[in-house]
Motif scaffolding. Structure first.
Motif, mmCIF file in Angstrom:
data_model
loop_
_atom_site.group_PDB
_atom_site.id
_atom_site.type_symbol
_atom_site.label_atom_id
_atom_site.label_comp_id
_atom_site.label_asym_id
_atom_site.label_seq_id
_atom_site.Cartn_x
_atom_site.Cartn_y
_atom_site.Cartn_z
ATOM 1 N N GLU A 249 0.829 -1.205 0.000
ATOM 2 C CA GLU A 249 0.000 0.000 0.000
ATOM 3 C C GLU A 249 0.867 1.260 0.000
ATOM 4 O OE1 GLU A 249 -3.916 -1.766 2.370
ATOM 5 O OE2 GLU A 249 -2.136 -1.109 3.490
ATOM 6 N N LEU A 250 1.989 1.217 0.708
ATOM 7 C CA LEU A 250 2.910 2.356 0.713
ATOM 8 C C LEU A 250 3.505 2.574 -0.675
ATOM 9 C CD1 LEU A 250 4.808 1.814 4.093
ATOM 10 C CD2 LEU A 250 3.080 3.548 3.586
ATOM 11 N N GLU A 251 3.759 1.468 -1.368
ATOM 12 C CA GLU A 251 4.303 1.572 -2.727
ATOM 13 C C GLU A 251 3.278 2.178 -3.680
ATOM 14 O OE1 GLU A 251 6.343 -1.359 -6.106
ATOM 15 O OE2 GLU A 251 5.902 -2.117 -4.102
ATOM 16 N N LEU A 252 2.008 1.806 -3.509
ATOM 17 C CA LEU A 252 0.946 2.387 -4.340
ATOM 18 C C LEU A 252 0.878 3.908 -4.150
ATOM 19 C CD1 LEU A 252 -1.942 -0.211 -3.792
ATOM 20 C CD2 LEU A 252 -0.678 0.201 -5.918
ATOM 21 N N ILE A 253 1.010 4.351 -2.903
ATOM 22 C CA ILE A 253 0.982 5.788 -2.605
ATOM 23 C C ILE A 253 2.207 6.480 -3.201
ATOM 24 C CG2 ILE A 253 1.055 7.498 -0.746
ATOM 25 C CD1 ILE A 253 -0.434 5.457 1.014
ATOM 26 N N GLU A 254 3.358 5.843 -3.061
ATOM 27 C CA GLU A 254 4.618 6.427 -3.545
ATOM 28 C C GLU A 254 4.606 6.597 -5.060
ATOM 29 O OE1 GLU A 254 9.440 5.478 -3.380
ATOM 30 O OE2 GLU A 254 7.992 4.096 -2.484
ATOM 31 N N ASN A 255 4.029 5.634 -5.782
ATOM 32 C CA ASN A 255 4.056 5.653 -7.249
ATOM 33 C C ASN A 255 2.890 6.421 -7.864
ATOM 34 O OD1 ASN A 255 6.378 4.068 -7.223
ATOM 35 N ND2 ASN A 255 5.208 2.143 -7.280
ATOM 36 N N LYS B 91 -7.253 7.638 -4.057
ATOM 37 C CA LYS B 91 -6.763 7.580 -5.432
ATOM 38 C C LYS B 91 -5.852 6.374 -5.645
ATOM 39 C CE LYS B 91 -6.983 12.566 -6.319
ATOM 40 N NZ LYS B 91 -6.212 13.802 -6.627
ATOM 41 N N ALA B 92 -5.150 5.961 -4.579
ATOM 42 C CA ALA B 92 -4.277 4.788 -4.675
ATOM 43 C C ALA B 92 -5.071 3.482 -4.559
ATOM 44 C CB ALA B 92 -3.211 4.848 -3.579
ATOM 45 N N LYS B 93 -6.396 3.604 -4.433
ATOM 46 C CA LYS B 93 -7.325 2.467 -4.357
ATOM 47 C C LYS B 93 -7.039 1.553 -3.163
ATOM 48 C CE LYS B 93 -8.283 2.534 -9.315
ATOM 49 N NZ LYS B 93 -8.316 1.781 -10.587
ATOM 50 N N ILE B 94 -6.816 2.197 -2.030
ATOM 51 C CA ILE B 94 -6.668 1.430 -0.783
ATOM 52 C C ILE B 94 -8.066 1.292 -0.204
ATOM 53 C CG2 ILE B 94 -5.546 1.393 1.491
ATOM 54 C CD1 ILE B 94 -3.322 3.109 0.288
ATOM 55 N N ASN B 95 -8.810 0.344 -0.756
ATOM 56 C CA ASN B 95 -10.251 0.238 -0.525
ATOM 57 C C ASN B 95 -10.680 -0.966 0.302
ATOM 58 O OD1 ASN B 95 -10.824 2.538 -2.096
ATOM 59 N ND2 ASN B 95 -10.732 1.329 -3.976
ATOM 60 N N GLU B 96 -9.733 -1.690 0.886
ATOM 61 C CA GLU B 96 -10.086 -2.865 1.698
ATOM 62 C C GLU B 96 -11.093 -2.478 2.773
ATOM 63 O OE1 GLU B 96 -7.958 -5.765 5.021
ATOM 64 O OE2 GLU B 96 -6.744 -4.446 3.774
ATOM 65 N N MET B 97 -12.132 -3.311 2.951
ATOM 66 C CA MET B 97 -13.133 -3.030 3.972
ATOM 67 C C MET B 97 -12.587 -3.401 5.349
ATOM 68 S SD MET B 97 -15.531 -1.608 2.337
ATOM 69 C CE MET B 97 -16.656 -1.445 3.725
ATOM 70 N N VAL B 98 -12.772 -2.504 6.302
ATOM 71 C CA VAL B 98 -12.257 -2.696 7.658
ATOM 72 C C VAL B 98 -13.411 -2.630 8.646
ATOM 73 C CG1 VAL B 98 -10.726 -1.791 9.452
ATOM 74 C CG2 VAL B 98 -10.049 -1.652 7.034
ATOM 75 N N LEU B 99 -13.485 -3.637 9.536
ATOM 76 C CA LEU B 99 -14.501 -3.664 10.584
ATOM 77 C C LEU B 99 -13.957 -2.958 11.818
ATOM 78 C CD1 LEU B 99 -17.140 -4.650 11.949
ATOM 79 C CD2 LEU B 99 -15.913 -6.763 12.522
ATOM 80 N N CYS B 100 -14.692 -1.973 12.322
ATOM 81 C CA CYS B 100 -14.294 -1.248 13.529
ATOM 82 C C CYS B 100 -15.324 -1.479 14.622
ATOM 83 C CB CYS B 100 -14.176 0.248 13.249
ATOM 84 S SG CYS B 100 -12.818 0.671 12.145
ATOM 85 N N LYS B 101 -14.837 -1.736 15.822
ATOM 86 C CA LYS B 101 -15.715 -1.920 16.982
ATOM 87 C C LYS B 101 -15.413 -0.829 18.003
ATOM 88 C CE LYS B 101 -14.273 -6.110 17.513
ATOM 89 N NZ LYS B 101 -14.043 -7.450 18.103
ATOM 90 N N GLN B 102 -16.468 -0.250 18.542
ATOM 91 C CA GLN B 102 -16.299 0.847 19.487
ATOM 92 C C GLN B 102 -17.416 0.812 20.509
ATOM 93 O OE1 GLN B 102 -16.237 4.695 17.582
ATOM 94 N NE2 GLN B 102 -14.482 5.349 18.773
#
Length: 416
Positions: free
Chosen positions: A234-240, A332-343
């Motif tokens: 994911e860092l590489e996607l942002i960098e490029n 824009k880098a398509k970091i679109n993974e769905m994340v479950l958050c509990k609070q």
């Protein structure tokens, strides 16, 4: 030290008048409260009536008893503020004055004077974030609770039997408006306000503005929230990523530099050439006021060279804008993974799903550095030296790994 006491006038009678005892510097005065109580329900140790079904008026009378005790303490505090050593007769007269004129009692309270002084002290340390936390947020919540509870704020009100903390918790959990415009703060947000209140009180204790009292009832709630980190791909996607504006490019580069150094935004935003010498970064951290030395990675040095060590700077009040830019870049880098958050909200566990880019903030830098170095099997103590963590407990909160990642990390060792 002056402490108001309540005694029964006639312990052998079925019902008797309560006497308020003023005792100071070996002088003692008894003063009738005008309140008559049943002798068998009186608790000598707590100086309150035992509340049970047999005597239904106990709670109502206890409220009045609490007001009497607090007023007596405030009468003594009035002279303490002025640096005057009062006689027991002066304390009694001031008590009578306050009891007959509650508004005058509230105005004489020095609580908000001390609070204003504390904010100025924080300002003198150039701690702008603390000013926002104390002068804006904490002040607002304390004032709102003071109005809704009808309990004038004083040090006595904040003690275990003062009743104010319970009202403050209820306000924060169920009444205060959160960042989403909804009623009620999350557990960690309530904990932060309580932590800030305890910081103020500790400052008051240190300066002799109040006698030290037990603060165990002021709970600094904390839960581990489902924050995220960015993996190497994911860092590489942002960098490029090819970005359209210079503003986006500068935000992206500073964010990636943060992911390589683990700096907080308060330090990252103000980097100057004198902080960087060759492969080393040396800075005194704003939060801890301690010096931190970091060896720059090849990627960090690449960004350093791009800006000739003069990395993009931001004002402290630009944090929200920086986070908005970074989330847009991650989208824009398509970091679109769905994340479950509990609070935990209002005592209940609430589950929410977000696209990963929606959760990215400047603080993701620190979690990213710590987690990626841990996955590379760097020693924990070394990672802590880089991130500036002082305890393993606080450091471990920064590791955001699921079971699959942990199993993959030690697959060879477990299969041996």
């Amino acid at each position: 030290m002056f402490k108001p006491r309540l005694n029964l006038k006639d312990k052998k009678a079925q019902s008797t008048v309560l006497l308020l005892i003023f005792e100071h510097n070996n002088k003692r005065i008894r003063y009738s409260t005008g309140i008559s109580v049943p002798t068998k329900h009186w608790n000598k140790k707590t100086m309150f009536l035992r509340e049970n079904r047999e005597f239904s008026d106990a709670q109502k009378i206890n409220t009045e008893i609490k007001r009497i005790k607090d007023t007596a303490s405030d009468a003594n505090e009035y002279y303490t503020k002025m640096g005057v050593e009062p006689t027991v007769f002066q304390i009694k007269e001031k008590y009578i004055e306050f009891l007959s004129n509650p508004k005058k009692q509230a105005s004489a309270s020095v609580f908000w004077d001390y609070f204003d002084e504390f904010v100025k002290y924080q300002e003198s340390k150039l701690n702008k974030r603390a000013i926002i936390d104390y002068d804006k947020a904490l002040r607002k919540h304390l004032k709102a609770t003071e109005v809704s509870s009808e309990i004038p704020l004083s040090f006595n009100a904040l003690k275990l039997n003062g009743g104010f903390i319970q009202k403050l918790e209820h306000y924060l959990f169920y009444v205060a408006t959160n960042s989403k415009g909804e009623k009620g703060f999350a557990l960690n947000s309530v904990g932060k306000q309580m932590k800030n209140l305890k910081s103020f009180l500790n400052w008051c204790f240190k300066n002799g503005y109040s006698d030290v009292f037990n603060m165990s009832h002021i709970v600094t709630y904390q839960e581990e929230v489902d924050d995220i980190y960015l993996n190497l791909k994911e860092l590489e996607l942002i960098e490029n990523l090819i970005l359209e504006t210079e503003e986006e490019e500068k935000a992206r580069d500073l964010f990636l530099f943060g992911c390589e150094t683990g700096l907080r935004f308060s330090d990252l935003r103000r980097l100057k050439p004198h902080h960087i010498s060759g492969k080393y970064l040396n800075i005194v951290q704003v939060k801890t006021e301690e010096k931190l030395t970091v060896v720059l990675s090849s990627k960090a040095r690449k960004i350093r060279d791009k800006y000739n060590s003069s990395l993009p700077n931001y004002e402290e009040n630009e944090l929200t804008n920086f986070n908005t830019l970074i989330r847009g870049i991650c989208e824009k880098a398509k970091i679109n993974e769905m994340v479950l958050c509990k609070q935990k909200l209002k005592g209940k566990i609430v589950e929410s799903h977000y696209k990963k880019f929606e959760l990215v903030t400047s603080h993701t830098c620190r979690r990213t550095l710590c987690t990626n170095l841990f996955l590379k099997k760097y020693p924990i103590k070394l990672i802590m030296a880089i991130s500036g963590h002082k305890s393993v407990k606080s450091f471990m909160i920064y590791l955001k790994l699921n079971n699959d990642e942990i199993m993959e990390m030690y697959e060879e060792e477990l299969a041996a």
